[in-house]
Design an enzyme around this catalytic site. Structure first.
Site, short mmCIF file in Angstrom:
data_model
loop_
_atom_site.label_atom_id
_atom_site.label_comp_id
_atom_site.label_asym_id
_atom_site.label_seq_id
_atom_site.Cartn_x
_atom_site.Cartn_y
_atom_site.Cartn_z
N ASP A 128 36.43 12.88 54.32
CA ASP A 128 35.73 11.81 55.03
C ASP A 128 35.71 12.16 56.51
O ASP A 128 36.36 11.51 57.32
CB ASP A 128 36.46 10.47 54.77
CG ASP A 128 35.76 9.29 55.42
OD1 ASP A 128 34.63 9.45 55.92
OD2 ASP A 128 36.36 8.19 55.43
N CYS B 91 27.34 -13.64 68.98
CA CYS B 91 26.71 -12.49 68.34
C CYS B 91 26.69 -12.70 66.83
O CYS B 91 27.70 -13.05 66.22
CB CYS B 91 27.51 -11.24 68.68
SG CYS B 91 27.06 -9.83 67.67
N CYS C 160 20.10 -6.19 74.14
CA CYS C 160 21.50 -5.88 73.83
C CYS C 160 21.61 -4.52 73.16
O CYS C 160 20.79 -4.15 72.32
CB CYS C 160 22.05 -6.97 72.92
SG CYS C 160 23.74 -6.69 72.39
N CYS D 289 18.52 -12.84 66.60
CA CYS D 289 19.20 -12.99 67.88
C CYS D 289 18.19 -12.96 69.02
O CYS D 289 17.35 -12.05 69.08
CB CYS D 289 20.20 -11.85 68.04
SG CYS D 289 20.97 -11.79 69.64
N CYS E 278 29.51 9.94 57.21
CA CYS E 278 28.83 8.97 58.08
C CYS E 278 27.65 9.63 58.78
O CYS E 278 27.05 9.06 59.67
CB CYS E 278 29.81 8.38 59.08
SG CYS E 278 30.65 9.62 60.06
N GLN F 30 38.69 -0.23 59.54
CA GLN F 30 37.25 -0.29 59.32
C GLN F 30 36.69 -1.64 59.78
O GLN F 30 37.32 -2.66 59.54
CB GLN F 30 36.95 -0.09 57.83
CG GLN F 30 37.29 1.29 57.32
CD GLN F 30 36.20 2.30 57.63
OE1 GLN F 30 35.17 1.97 58.20
NE2 GLN F 30 36.43 3.54 57.25
N1 SAH Z 1 39.19 8.17 55.82
C1 SAH Z 1 39.55 7.31 56.92
C2 SAH Z 1 39.06 7.77 58.31
C3 SAH Z 1 37.75 8.50 58.38
S1 SAH Z 1 37.18 8.73 60.02
C4 SAH Z 1 39.09 5.90 56.66
O1 SAH Z 1 38.21 5.67 55.86
O2 SAH Z 1 39.64 4.99 57.26
C5 SAH Z 1 37.48 10.44 60.28
C6 SAH Z 1 38.91 10.76 60.64
O3 SAH Z 1 39.02 12.16 60.81
C7 SAH Z 1 39.40 10.16 61.93
O4 SAH Z 1 40.58 9.44 61.66
C8 SAH Z 1 39.68 11.35 62.84
O5 SAH Z 1 40.78 11.16 63.69
C9 SAH Z 1 39.95 12.44 61.85
N2 SAH Z 1 39.71 13.83 62.27
C10 SAH Z 1 38.80 14.30 63.15
N3 SAH Z 1 38.81 15.64 63.18
C11 SAH Z 1 39.75 16.06 62.30
C12 SAH Z 1 40.22 17.34 61.85
N4 SAH Z 1 39.70 18.45 62.34
N5 SAH Z 1 41.17 17.37 60.92
C13 SAH Z 1 41.70 16.22 60.39
N6 SAH Z 1 41.30 15.00 60.78
C14 SAH Z 1 40.34 14.91 61.71
#
Ligand code: SAH
Length: 456
Positions: free
Chosen positions: A381, A159, A77, A71, A408, A282
């Site tokens: 997650d 992009c 950017c 790019c 992440c 996602q």
């Molecule tokens: N597993 C899902 C989202 C993961 S992102 C996927 O793959 O699509 C993390 C998520 O945790 C978000 O949706 C956020 O709103 C939630 N979150 C943040 N803090 C939290 C908490 N204390 N308890 C429960 N969920 C929470």
């Protein structure tokens, strides 16, 4: 050493944000756009006690991993951070980062790292883009992306991270704005109508959604705009989002539908999702499928298990697991996400899932005390800050055979895995998945199993 001094630095590492890191006279310097292995000349911009920020002025000896960015505005950017690094080097860097964090913070000697799952095409992977509108110095209406850390717009309608069709959509919106004298929103004055355009594409279905975020409730030339956009193959939904607040938050809460059903659909694995302008989904669906596939493989379900999916969002992982489990319970803090999760489960005919709204660190202990819930597998997650200790404590009490940790942020992963390691679990498998090529971010899936008490 002072501000504006020129220094020569060898780049040894990259930050989470993809900024080059090197040392000069004992001080650590952060240098944007420098690649690991580069020898660079940089100008000191800001000095703190032990570290500073410098601006890349010249690459003296390029790293063997340095490539020409695809790019032309990659450096200005804010969207990409490490386009000047070959994709193989990006993947190696991400694997190393996760392994180092698990060793350094997690205090593990050996990490069973498996090969990273990279993308076949590290460009064009995003299914969503939000383009701000503004004016350049000559008063021409432009759209593109914000420069890093500022809100000046770097003009760019093509992009490389997104779908090619975005360009055609943006050109049509710009043409409509010029024809109907639609002013772009000005953040300083709060005047002007057109704020952002949100574009989403269902990769598997080919369906496209366009949502214009406006500082008002109506647009002039609505029919002309809709007519010009709806002939684009795949165009399924066109809507307005009302955002009259003086805020950095892109979307307001009200949607006005202009064309189509108000949503698009897409699939991850064999699960179908309904995506409206406000729903979370996602951004890299191809790698998401591989990420969840890895979580599913690590969970190794036989069909009768009870699984808890903490931080479940719209229930994406829950649905993935439900086809193979006896029962799945999801916990998520955002009520609207749980509504989507229930709707998606219904859509896919999944009747063995149940969702709870609330904090994982509150819902799980409460359910454990009150209802004596059990789990064979617990999947987490969490957002970047990782799991709350109360949540981890309850997981240990519930004593599932397996914990599958999707992360992440590998430093909080390492911290949490250390806690589980000290409380009866061991790390069996670790695999990273690249969801965000050209950025420093990486997703990791770790499998922890209960330590065998008779083995030592
Ligand atoms: N597993 C899902 C989202 C993961 S992102 C996927 O793959 O699509 C993390 C998520 O945790 C978000 O949706 C956020 O709103 C939630 N979150 C943040 N803090 C939290 C908490 N204390 N308890 C429960 N969920 C929470």
């Amino acid at each position: 050493m002072k501000k504006d001094d020129l220094i020569e630095v060898t780049i040894e590492d990259l930050s989470e944000e993809g900024t080059g890191i090197g040392k000069f006279e004992g001080m650590t310097f952060f240098i944007k756009d420098a690649v690991i292995g580069d020898r660079v000349r940089a100008k000191i911009m800001k000095l703190k006690k032990t570290y500073g920020f410098a601006r890349l002025m010249e690459v003296l000896t390029p790293s063997p991993d340095r490539v020409e960015p695809l790019c032309p505005v990659a450096r200005q950017c804010g969207g990409c951070q490490i386009q000047a690094m070959s994709y193989e080097a990006q993947l190696a860097f991400k694997t190393r980062k996760v392994e180092n964090n698990l060793k350094r913070i997690g205090k593990f000697e050996e990490i069973p790292m498996e090969s990273i799952i990279g993308m076949e095409d590290p460009f064009h992977y995003r299914n969503k883009a939000q383009f701000p509108f503004g004016k350049n110095r000559d008063g021409k209406i432009i759209t593109g992306f914000y420069a890093g850390r500022t809100h000046s717009i770097i003009e760019n309608t093509s992009c490389h991270l997104g779908k090619e069709v975005n360009e055609e959509i943006l050109e049509k919106i710009l043409a409509w704005m010029n024809a109907f004298h639609v002013e772009p929103y000005n953040e300083a004055t709060g005047k002007g109508l057109m704020r952002h355009s949100l574009i989403r594409c269902g990769f598997r279905t080919g369906e496209i959604m366009v949502c214009l975020v406006i500082n008002g409730r109506k647009i002039p030339g609505e029919e002309a705009l809709v007519d010009s956009l709806k002939i684009i193959p795949g165009m399924t939904s066109i809507s307005l989002n009302v955002n009259k607040e003086k805020t950095n938050v892109i979307l307001g809460t009200e949607i006005k539908n202009l064309y189509g059903p108000g949503y698009i659909t897409d699939k991850i694995g064999n699960i179908e999702y309904r995506i409206s302008p406000l729903s979370f989904y996602q951004v890299n669906p191809i790698q998401t499928e591989r990420l969840y596939g890895t979580a599913l493989e690590f969970a190794d379900l036989n069909g009768g298990e009870t699984v808890w999916d903490l931080y479940c969002g719209i229930g994406t992982i829950s649905s993935f697991l439900a086809r193979k489990a006896g029962k799945v319970c999801g916990v998520e803090i955002i009520p609207a996400a749980i509504e989507d999760a229930r709707e998606n489960a219904k859509r896919n005919g999944l009747d063995n899932v149940e969702f709870f709204v609330g904090k994982a660190e509150e819902v799980l202990p409460e359910q454990y005390e009150k209802n004596h819930i059990k789990a064979d597998v617990i999947v987490v997650d969490p957002p970047r800050k990782g799991c709350d200790e109360l949540c981890l404590e309850t997981i240990v009490k519930m004593s599932p055979e397996k914990v599958v940790y999707v992360s992440c942020d590998s430093s909080t992963l390492a911290r949490d895995v250390k806690y589980l390691g000290e409380n009866g679990y061991e790390v069996k498998r670790v695999r990273t998945v690249d969801m965000f090529g050209m950025s420093g971010h990486v997703e990791t899936v770790a499998l922890l199993t209960k330590k065998c008490l008779h083995c030592n």
